[in-house]
Design a protein around this motif. Structure first.
Motif, mmCIF file in Angstrom:
data_model
loop_
_atom_site.group_PDB
_atom_site.id
_atom_site.type_symbol
_atom_site.label_atom_id
_atom_site.label_comp_id
_atom_site.label_asym_id
_atom_site.label_seq_id
_atom_site.Cartn_x
_atom_site.Cartn_y
_atom_site.Cartn_z
ATOM 1 N N SER A 223 0.834 -1.204 0.000
ATOM 2 C CA SER A 223 0.000 0.000 0.000
ATOM 3 C C SER A 223 0.871 1.256 0.000
ATOM 4 C CB SER A 223 -0.914 0.022 1.233
ATOM 5 O OG SER A 223 -0.152 0.244 2.408
ATOM 6 N N GLN A 224 0.274 2.394 -0.336
ATOM 7 C CA GLN A 224 1.032 3.641 -0.375
ATOM 8 C C GLN A 224 1.510 4.053 1.016
ATOM 9 O OE1 GLN A 224 2.243 5.327 -3.061
ATOM 10 N NE2 GLN A 224 3.360 6.375 -1.440
ATOM 11 N N ASP A 225 0.689 3.848 2.035
ATOM 12 C CA ASP A 225 1.118 4.171 3.398
ATOM 13 C C ASP A 225 2.332 3.336 3.784
ATOM 14 O OD1 ASP A 225 -0.809 6.117 3.942
ATOM 15 O OD2 ASP A 225 -2.287 4.628 4.524
ATOM 16 N N PHE A 226 2.333 2.062 3.378
ATOM 17 C CA PHE A 226 3.494 1.204 3.621
ATOM 18 C C PHE A 226 4.720 1.743 2.913
ATOM 19 C CE2 PHE A 226 5.882 -1.852 1.048
ATOM 20 C CZ PHE A 226 6.698 -2.408 2.026
ATOM 21 N N LYS A 227 4.576 2.084 1.632
ATOM 22 C CA LYS A 227 5.727 2.543 0.849
ATOM 23 C C LYS A 227 6.309 3.830 1.402
ATOM 24 C CE LYS A 227 3.593 2.073 -3.182
ATOM 25 N NZ LYS A 227 3.339 2.079 -4.632
ATOM 26 N N THR A 228 5.472 4.689 1.952
ATOM 27 C CA THR A 228 5.955 5.946 2.518
ATOM 28 C C THR A 228 6.928 5.688 3.655
ATOM 29 O OG1 THR A 228 3.904 7.081 1.918
ATOM 30 C CG2 THR A 228 5.241 8.080 3.666
ATOM 31 N N VAL A 229 6.610 4.720 4.516
ATOM 32 C CA VAL A 229 7.504 4.366 5.623
ATOM 33 C C VAL A 229 8.689 3.556 5.114
ATOM 34 C CG1 VAL A 229 7.690 3.145 7.826
ATOM 35 C CG2 VAL A 229 5.587 4.390 7.277
ATOM 36 N N ALA A 234 13.231 1.030 5.518
ATOM 37 C CA ALA A 234 13.354 -0.420 5.321
ATOM 38 C C ALA A 234 14.692 -0.802 4.700
ATOM 39 C CB ALA A 234 12.215 -0.940 4.454
ATOM 40 N N GLU A 235 15.205 -1.959 5.114
ATOM 41 C CA GLU A 235 16.408 -2.531 4.513
ATOM 42 C C GLU A 235 16.089 -3.801 3.740
ATOM 43 O OE1 GLU A 235 19.975 -1.286 7.425
ATOM 44 O OE2 GLU A 235 18.371 -2.417 8.404
ATOM 45 N N VAL A 236 14.957 -4.392 4.027
ATOM 46 C CA VAL A 236 14.382 -5.496 3.249
ATOM 47 C C VAL A 236 12.883 -5.251 3.215
ATOM 48 C CG1 VAL A 236 13.905 -7.978 3.155
ATOM 49 C CG2 VAL A 236 16.156 -7.179 3.910
ATOM 50 N N ILE A 237 12.253 -5.446 2.057
ATOM 51 C CA ILE A 237 10.795 -5.412 2.038
ATOM 52 C C ILE A 237 10.271 -6.692 1.398
ATOM 53 C CG2 ILE A 237 10.616 -2.903 2.043
ATOM 54 C CD1 ILE A 237 9.801 -3.028 -0.872
ATOM 55 N N PHE A 238 9.191 -7.212 2.002
ATOM 56 C CA PHE A 238 8.469 -8.351 1.460
ATOM 57 C C PHE A 238 7.263 -7.802 0.696
ATOM 58 C CE2 PHE A 238 9.723 -10.918 5.493
ATOM 59 C CZ PHE A 238 11.003 -11.102 4.986
ATOM 60 N N THR A 239 7.064 -8.237 -0.540
ATOM 61 C CA THR A 239 5.924 -7.770 -1.311
ATOM 62 C C THR A 239 5.131 -8.945 -1.869
ATOM 63 O OG1 THR A 239 7.068 -7.645 -3.453
ATOM 64 C CG2 THR A 239 7.242 -5.730 -2.003
ATOM 65 N N VAL A 240 3.891 -8.676 -2.206
ATOM 66 C CA VAL A 240 3.016 -9.657 -2.840
ATOM 67 C C VAL A 240 2.822 -9.206 -4.284
ATOM 68 C CG1 VAL A 240 0.790 -10.815 -2.774
ATOM 69 C CG2 VAL A 240 1.840 -10.008 -0.650
ATOM 70 N N ILE A 329 -12.700 -2.203 3.622
ATOM 71 C CA ILE A 329 -11.606 -2.963 4.217
ATOM 72 C C ILE A 329 -10.774 -2.052 5.111
ATOM 73 C CG2 ILE A 329 -9.462 -4.191 3.727
ATOM 74 C CD1 ILE A 329 -10.742 -5.136 1.124
ATOM 75 N N SER A 330 -10.536 -2.482 6.355
ATOM 76 C CA SER A 330 -9.711 -1.680 7.265
ATOM 77 C C SER A 330 -8.458 -2.426 7.712
ATOM 78 C CB SER A 330 -10.529 -1.274 8.505
ATOM 79 O OG SER A 330 -10.993 -2.411 9.200
ATOM 80 N N GLY A 331 -8.242 -3.632 7.173
ATOM 81 C CA GLY A 331 -7.026 -4.386 7.479
ATOM 82 C C GLY A 331 -5.984 -4.176 6.403
ATOM 83 N N SER A 332 -5.455 -5.269 5.839
ATOM 84 C CA SER A 332 -4.494 -5.174 4.746
ATOM 85 C C SER A 332 -5.221 -4.688 3.502
ATOM 86 C CB SER A 332 -3.856 -6.535 4.477
ATOM 87 O OG SER A 332 -3.157 -6.995 5.603
ATOM 88 N N LYS A 333 -4.749 -3.584 2.921
ATOM 89 C CA LYS A 333 -5.467 -3.000 1.793
ATOM 90 C C LYS A 333 -4.767 -3.212 0.457
ATOM 91 C CE LYS A 333 -7.706 0.894 2.265
ATOM 92 N NZ LYS A 333 -9.107 0.490 2.434
ATOM 93 N N GLY A 334 -3.436 -3.076 0.438
ATOM 94 C CA GLY A 334 -2.719 -3.055 -0.821
ATOM 95 C C GLY A 334 -2.966 -4.264 -1.700
ATOM 96 N N ARG A 335 -2.855 -5.457 -1.123
ATOM 97 C CA ARG A 335 -2.991 -6.668 -1.949
ATOM 98 C C ARG A 335 -4.421 -6.886 -2.408
ATOM 99 N NH1 ARG A 335 -1.556 -11.875 1.574
ATOM 100 N NH2 ARG A 335 0.293 -10.658 2.049
ATOM 101 N N PHE A 336 -5.421 -6.447 -1.607
ATOM 102 C CA PHE A 336 -6.802 -6.750 -1.964
ATOM 103 C C PHE A 336 -7.367 -5.814 -3.024
ATOM 104 C CE2 PHE A 336 -6.597 -8.906 2.201
ATOM 105 C CZ PHE A 336 -6.921 -10.176 1.748
ATOM 106 N N GLU A 337 -6.746 -4.681 -3.228
ATOM 107 C CA GLU A 337 -7.192 -3.805 -4.317
ATOM 108 C C GLU A 337 -7.098 -4.544 -5.653
ATOM 109 O OE1 GLU A 337 -6.485 0.749 -5.954
ATOM 110 O OE2 GLU A 337 -5.001 -0.161 -4.614
ATOM 111 N N TYR A 338 -5.986 -5.245 -5.859
ATOM 112 C CA TYR A 338 -5.794 -6.013 -7.087
ATOM 113 C C TYR A 338 -6.685 -7.256 -7.092
ATOM 114 C CZ TYR A 338 -3.487 -8.920 -10.609
ATOM 115 O OH TYR A 338 -3.231 -9.724 -11.696
ATOM 116 N N VAL A 339 -6.742 -7.964 -5.970
ATOM 117 C CA VAL A 339 -7.523 -9.210 -5.899
ATOM 118 C C VAL A 339 -8.991 -8.954 -6.218
ATOM 119 C CG1 VAL A 339 -8.398 -10.981 -4.318
ATOM 120 C CG2 VAL A 339 -5.976 -10.372 -4.285
#
Length: 435
Positions: A223-229, A234-240, A329-339
């Motif tokens: 998600s964009q909020d994640f990417k901002t932080v 971050a030194e490693v990021i896990f993505t879907v 949706i108020s939990g994980s948002k980034g992955r479910f936008e595509y799903v």
């Protein structure tokens, strides 16, 4: 490329624990986890990573029944305790775990991580997560989970506080000089004086500077909020990422965001999850995937998605078109936008999507021979789609053994993965500078 192992006793695939080759060892026995980590260390993985959640999911139908019956993974040890034990029986592989920034405190986290980095001689990492649902909130005397933006604002501040606490001791502060009577150099220990919106911490930490300076910082999401932080710390990021092109677009955009903040591109490794299903032939691999998918109970997917979304899907007809619920949706948002967008575009029912989601959690599935999987993984890296992968085994221990015994030798043969460890710390494995 860099490789991390998603460490699970049953594997990620919801049908994995039902596969004939699955062993389903007791997750409360250390030997269950140690055998998997030792296999990963023999294969020269950069690190093994343990995910965590602070509740048994009960969002679907407001009941734990669907989760407990159809989805393994909740009778598991506390991750930091497990990492302590694993660090004592391994030598080179890095070790990481999830820490909630919503239901934790920076001082406690920093002290635990610094201690573990000492005990492991510099092999620790931590994945700062914001947690996902109201079930977790209710285990911490709250009725409702924080909103998405507020969670990430708190997470950014939490991480900054942990980093400052870890920096409150400089290397060489402990002297234990018998002649002078000076035990620690006061010029190398300082107050933290962290003042933020969520945290006010005097410091200093009560643990000396860890071997890595600080344990490796992982973040996960899209998600964009994640990417901002993440672009900042971050030194490693896990993505879907469901396919190579979407992964390439994300990778290029994220590295550009890092550059605007003055960070070098190699200061953070982007590792999408991948589920390899290895067969002696393409047909054998596809047959194993088909069997795994058949073993998924749709209720496992419905409860899994509900918990991740923090939205109860039981209020919808499972045989109807997937509902347009993204704004709710108020939990994980980034992955479910595509799903959700893909499901509605393709006319998929809620039950169909839930079953598919439980099979892969939207991670890329690579089913094929060891040679074809190795070539596909290399193609992702060469296309600028990632710096490596998080291996998400479908079932355990068979999928891990198949990958370690057959795919990794193919990667090594092609010069795409290390033959042996060259250093002793996780930062060295990942090519990350000491802060």
């Amino acid at each position: 490329m860099h490789l991390a192992l998603y460490l699970s006793d049953t594997g990620l695939h919801a049908g994995g624990w039902r596969h004939p080759e699955a062993q389903n060892h007791d997750p409360m026995q250390l030997s269950t986890w140690l055998s998997l980590v030792k296999k990963a260390e023999e294969a020269k993985f950069d690190f093994a990573f343990i995910a965590d959640k602070l509740s048994v999911d009960d969002i679907y139908g407001n009941d734990i029944a669907a989760t407990i019956q159809y989805r393994p993974g909740y009778a598991r040890p506390e991750p930091m305790v497990l990492l302590t034990a694993l660090s004592l029986f391994t030598e080179r592989i890095g070790l990481g775990a999830t820490v909630s920034t919503t239901y934790g405190e920076p001082f406690h986290t920093a002290r635990t991580l610094a201690t573990l980095d000492h005990f492991s001689a510099g092999r620790m990492a931590w994945n700062a997560v914001t947690s996902t649902n109201d079930g977790e909130a209710r285990n911490f005397s709250r009725q409702q989970h924080l909103g998405h933006k507020e969670r990430y604002q708190r997470a950014g501040e939490f991480i900054d506080a942990v980093h400052q606490l870890l920096a409150s001791w400089q290397p060489g502060a402990l002297l234990a000089d018998k002649d002078s009577g000076v035990y620690a150099d006061p010029q190398k220990v300082s107050y933290t004086h962290f003042h933020g919106e969520h945290f006010q911490i005097k410091g200093p930490l009560t643990v000396a500077a860890p071997p890595q300076g600080r344990p490796v910082q992982i973040l996960a999401g899209v998600s964009q909020d994640f990417k901002t932080v993440a672009a900042r710390v971050a030194e490693v990021i896990f993505t879907v990422q469901p396919n190579r092109e979407r992964a390439r677009q994300f990778y290029q955009q994220f590295k550009a965001e890092m550059a605007t903040l003055g960070r070098m591109p190699d200061a953070c490794k982007v590792l999408p999850g991948v589920m390899p299903i290895v067969g002696a032939t393409q047909r054998e691999a596809e047959e194993k995937r088909r069997l795994l998918d058949e073993l998924v109970n749709p209720l496992a997917g419905l409860s899994f998605m509900s918990a991740s979304m923090n939205y109860d899907l039981s209020q919808h007809d499972p045989d109807a078109l997937f509902p347009d619920i993204f704004p709710l949706i108020s939990g994980s948002k980034g992955r479910f936008e595509y799903v959700i967008a893909q499901a509605r575009k393709e006319g998929k029912t809620l039950s169909e999507v839930a079953k598919a989601y439980a099979a892969s959690a939207s991670f890329q599935v690579m089913a094929g021979t060891a040679e074809s999987i190795a070539e596909e993984m290399m193609a992702w890296v060469e296309a600028g789609a990632c710096d490596g992968f998080v291996l998400m085994p479908a079932d355990m221990p068979a999928s891990l053994h198949d990958f370690a015994d057959y795919v990794i030798p193919e990667l090594q043969k092609r010069g795409a993965f290390r033959q042996d460890y060259q250093g002793s710390t996780l930062r060295h494995h990942l090519g990350l500078a000491r802060p």
